[in-house]
Design a protein around this motif. Structure first.
Motif, PDB file in Angstrom:
ATOM      1  N   UNK A 150     -14.968  -8.398 -31.022  1.00  0.00           N
ATOM      2  CA  UNK A 150     -15.403  -6.998 -30.988  1.00  0.00           C
ATOM      3  C   UNK A 150     -16.932  -7.008 -30.977  1.00  0.00           C
ATOM      4  N   UNK A 151     -17.508  -6.400 -29.942  1.00  0.00           N
ATOM      5  CA  UNK A 151     -18.944  -6.568 -29.696  1.00  0.00           C
ATOM      6  C   UNK A 151     -19.833  -5.762 -30.635  1.00  0.00           C
ATOM      7  N   UNK A 152     -20.939  -6.358 -31.017  1.00  0.00           N
ATOM      8  CA  UNK A 152     -21.960  -5.644 -31.772  1.00  0.00           C
ATOM      9  C   UNK A 152     -23.220  -5.574 -30.907  1.00  0.00           C
ATOM     10  N   UNK A 153     -23.618  -4.351 -30.616  1.00  0.00           N
ATOM     11  CA  UNK A 153     -24.789  -4.093 -29.776  1.00  0.00           C
ATOM     12  C   UNK A 153     -25.851  -3.525 -30.720  1.00  0.00           C
ATOM     13  N   UNK A 154     -26.941  -4.260 -30.908  1.00  0.00           N
ATOM     14  CA  UNK A 154     -27.819  -3.946 -32.026  1.00  0.00           C
ATOM     15  C   UNK A 154     -29.272  -3.671 -31.654  1.00  0.00           C
ATOM     16  N   UNK A 155     -29.702  -2.418 -31.882  1.00  0.00           N
ATOM     17  CA  UNK A 155     -31.127  -2.090 -31.750  1.00  0.00           C
ATOM     18  C   UNK A 155     -31.855  -2.431 -33.067  1.00  0.00           C
ATOM     19  N   UNK A 156     -33.107  -2.013 -33.177  1.00  0.00           N
ATOM     20  CA  UNK A 156     -33.860  -2.281 -34.409  1.00  0.00           C
ATOM     21  C   UNK A 156     -34.385  -3.698 -34.434  1.00  0.00           C
ATOM     22  N   UNK A 157     -34.805  -4.199 -33.268  1.00  0.00           N
ATOM     23  CA  UNK A 157     -35.293  -5.573 -33.170  1.00  0.00           C
ATOM     24  C   UNK A 157     -36.811  -5.569 -32.967  1.00  0.00           C
ATOM     25  N   UNK A 158     -37.501  -6.398 -33.719  1.00  0.00           N
ATOM     26  CA  UNK A 158     -38.964  -6.522 -33.611  1.00  0.00           C
ATOM     27  C   UNK A 158     -39.357  -7.993 -33.718  1.00  0.00           C
ATOM     28  N   UNK A 159     -40.446  -8.353 -33.022  1.00  0.00           N
ATOM     29  CA  UNK A 159     -40.996  -9.691 -33.208  1.00  0.00           C
ATOM     30  C   UNK A 159     -41.626  -9.750 -34.590  1.00  0.00           C
ATOM     31  N   UNK A 160     -41.663 -10.943 -35.188  1.00  0.00           N
ATOM     32  CA  UNK A 160     -42.300 -11.085 -36.490  1.00  0.00           C
ATOM     33  C   UNK A 160     -43.740 -10.582 -36.387  1.00  0.00           C
ATOM     34  N   UNK A 161     -44.129  -9.689 -37.290  1.00  0.00           N
ATOM     35  CA  UNK A 161     -45.504  -9.183 -37.295  1.00  0.00           C
ATOM     36  C   UNK A 161     -45.761  -8.076 -36.290  1.00  0.00           C
ATOM     37  N   UNK A 162     -44.724  -7.668 -35.527  1.00  0.00           N
ATOM     38  CA  UNK A 162     -44.905  -6.612 -34.515  1.00  0.00           C
ATOM     39  C   UNK A 162     -44.869  -5.222 -35.132  1.00  0.00           C
ATOM     40  N   UNK A 163     -45.250  -4.220 -34.346  1.00  0.00           N
ATOM     41  CA  UNK A 163     -45.202  -2.817 -34.782  1.00  0.00           C
ATOM     42  C   UNK A 163     -43.756  -2.401 -35.021  1.00  0.00           C
ATOM     43  N   UNK A 164     -43.488  -1.756 -36.138  1.00  0.00           N
ATOM     44  CA  UNK A 164     -42.124  -1.325 -36.450  1.00  0.00           C
ATOM     45  C   UNK A 164     -41.809   0.020 -35.794  1.00  0.00           C
ATOM     46  N   UNK A 165     -42.845   0.905 -35.692  1.00  0.00           N
ATOM     47  CA  UNK A 165     -42.623   2.242 -35.131  1.00  0.00           C
ATOM     48  C   UNK A 165     -41.739   3.043 -36.069  1.00  0.00           C
ATOM     49  N   UNK A 166     -40.756   3.802 -35.512  1.00  0.00           N
ATOM     50  CA  UNK A 166     -39.913   4.651 -36.359  1.00  0.00           C
ATOM     51  C   UNK A 166     -38.643   3.936 -36.829  1.00  0.00           C
ATOM     52  N   UNK A 167     -38.475   2.656 -36.480  1.00  0.00           N
ATOM     53  CA  UNK A 167     -37.293   1.934 -36.950  1.00  0.00           C
ATOM     54  C   UNK A 167     -37.493   1.600 -38.422  1.00  0.00           C
ATOM     55  N   UNK A 168     -36.424   1.635 -39.191  1.00  0.00           N
ATOM     56  CA  UNK A 168     -36.567   1.395 -40.619  1.00  0.00           C
ATOM     57  C   UNK A 168     -36.202  -0.048 -40.977  1.00  0.00           C
ATOM     58  N   UNK A 169     -34.973  -0.424 -40.681  1.00  0.00           N
ATOM     59  CA  UNK A 169     -34.545  -1.786 -41.019  1.00  0.00           C
ATOM     60  C   UNK A 169     -34.587  -2.613 -39.737  1.00  0.00           C
ATOM     61  N   UNK A 170     -35.514  -3.532 -39.654  1.00  0.00           N
ATOM     62  CA  UNK A 170     -35.665  -4.296 -38.413  1.00  0.00           C
ATOM     63  C   UNK A 170     -35.404  -5.784 -38.648  1.00  0.00           C
ATOM     64  N   UNK A 171     -35.002  -6.462 -37.574  1.00  0.00           N
ATOM     65  CA  UNK A 171     -34.823  -7.919 -37.628  1.00  0.00           C
ATOM     66  C   UNK A 171     -35.440  -8.532 -36.377  1.00  0.00           C
ATOM     67  N   UNK A 172     -35.780  -9.803 -36.444  1.00  0.00           N
ATOM     68  CA  UNK A 172     -36.329 -10.502 -35.280  1.00  0.00           C
ATOM     69  C   UNK A 172     -35.166 -10.906 -34.360  1.00  0.00           C
ATOM     70  N   UNK A 173     -35.467 -11.220 -33.089  1.00  0.00           N
ATOM     71  CA  UNK A 173     -34.393 -11.694 -32.201  1.00  0.00           C
ATOM     72  C   UNK A 173     -33.677 -12.934 -32.763  1.00  0.00           C
ATOM     73  N   UNK A 174     -34.448 -13.851 -33.353  1.00  0.00           N
ATOM     74  CA  UNK A 174     -33.836 -15.077 -33.889  1.00  0.00           C
ATOM     75  C   UNK A 174     -32.899 -14.750 -35.052  1.00  0.00           C
TER      76      UNK A 174
END
Ligand code: C5P
Length: 234
Positions: free
Chosen positions: A175-199
């Motif tokens: 069952x697929x999980x399609x996940x937004x809220x991704x940021x590079x380490x040290x990147x701008x978060x913007x309006x996202x609250x809980x973010x994770x790196x691609x890795x």
């Protein structure tokens, strides 16, 4: 089902979108792209056809939510656009999700992947309780909606990478999980609250990451995309 990076084309015109895509002209891999309400409402189905003709896979993110018959008919139209993935709100009920699948299924039995939005990430526990009168913990509501979507036969859900493991546990690894809220380490978060790196999203088991600003606003979008692919897909 291979992991992939989906680039959110959050632009308000054809010109801006195509100028952005032109920056990927020399790339060996054409990005899987997401067309959301902004671009779709600005340019209509023509922009979907044009981007498809350029060889991109498309996630059409219109989040349908209406009575089952209306959603079924709308999905039949979207299916004719030959997109690869589209979505709806699980809050529309199982009957609506089942009708959507029926509408989306082409005469030859194929259909785009249908994904459900559970609770929007902009909805807090407090707003859900007060505005929607849902008095359960938010994560329980998200998992319940995911289960309903799986039982209705959908392919997956949009969720946070932080929820991907739990969704796979309760709805199955396929069952697929399609996940937004991704940021590079040290990147701008913007309006996202809980973010994770691609890795980290890869470690958490996301199947697809949806990446907007870290790629669209980068000085070198193709380079940022390549970096996402390397970190997430390997
Ligand atoms: O720019 P950014 O990487 O934050 O873009 C994320 C994309 O994913 C946007 O198009 C946003 O609308 C979408 N999205 C999200 N959270 C959700 C559902 C969709 O950020 N829960």
């Amino acid at each position: 089902m291979g992991k992939d990076v989906i680039v959110a084309l959050d632009f308000d015109s054809r010109e801006r979108t195509l100028a952005f895509l032109d920056r990927f002209a020399g790339e060996e891999r054409k990005p899987f792209v997401k067309i959301g309400m902004e671009l779709y409402y600005a340019e209509g189905p023509a922009i979907v056809r044009e981007i498809k003709a350029r060889g991109h896979k498309i996630f059409l993110d219109l989040k349908l939510h209406d009575i089952p018959n209306t959603v079924k008919k709308a999905m039949a139209v979207l299916s004719g656009l030959d997109v690869d993935m589209t979505n709806l709100h699980a809050a529309g009920t199982r009957a609506m999700m089942e009708a959507a699948l029926e509408g989306l299924t082409r005469p030859d039995g194929t259909r785009p992947l249908l994904i459900a939005v559970t609770q929007l990430t902009s909805t807090s526990q407090e707003r859900m309780e007060e505005d929607l009168l849902i008095r359960e913990p938010l994560d329980r509501v998200v998992m319940h909606y995911a289960k309903c979507a799986a039982e209705a036969g959908l392919a997956g859900v949009v969720c946070s990478p932080l929820e991907a493991g739990k969704v796979h546990e309760s709805c199955g690894g396929g069952f697929l999980t399609v996940t937004p809220g991704v940021r590079f380490a040290g990147g701008e978060v913007g309006d996202q609250v809980r973010v994770t790196t691609p890795a980290r999203a890869r470690e958490l088991g996301s199947d697809y990451i949806v990446v907007g600003r870290p790629i669209t606003q980068a000085e070198d979008p193709a380079g940022a995309y390549r970096q996402c692919l390397a970190d997430f897909v390997g």
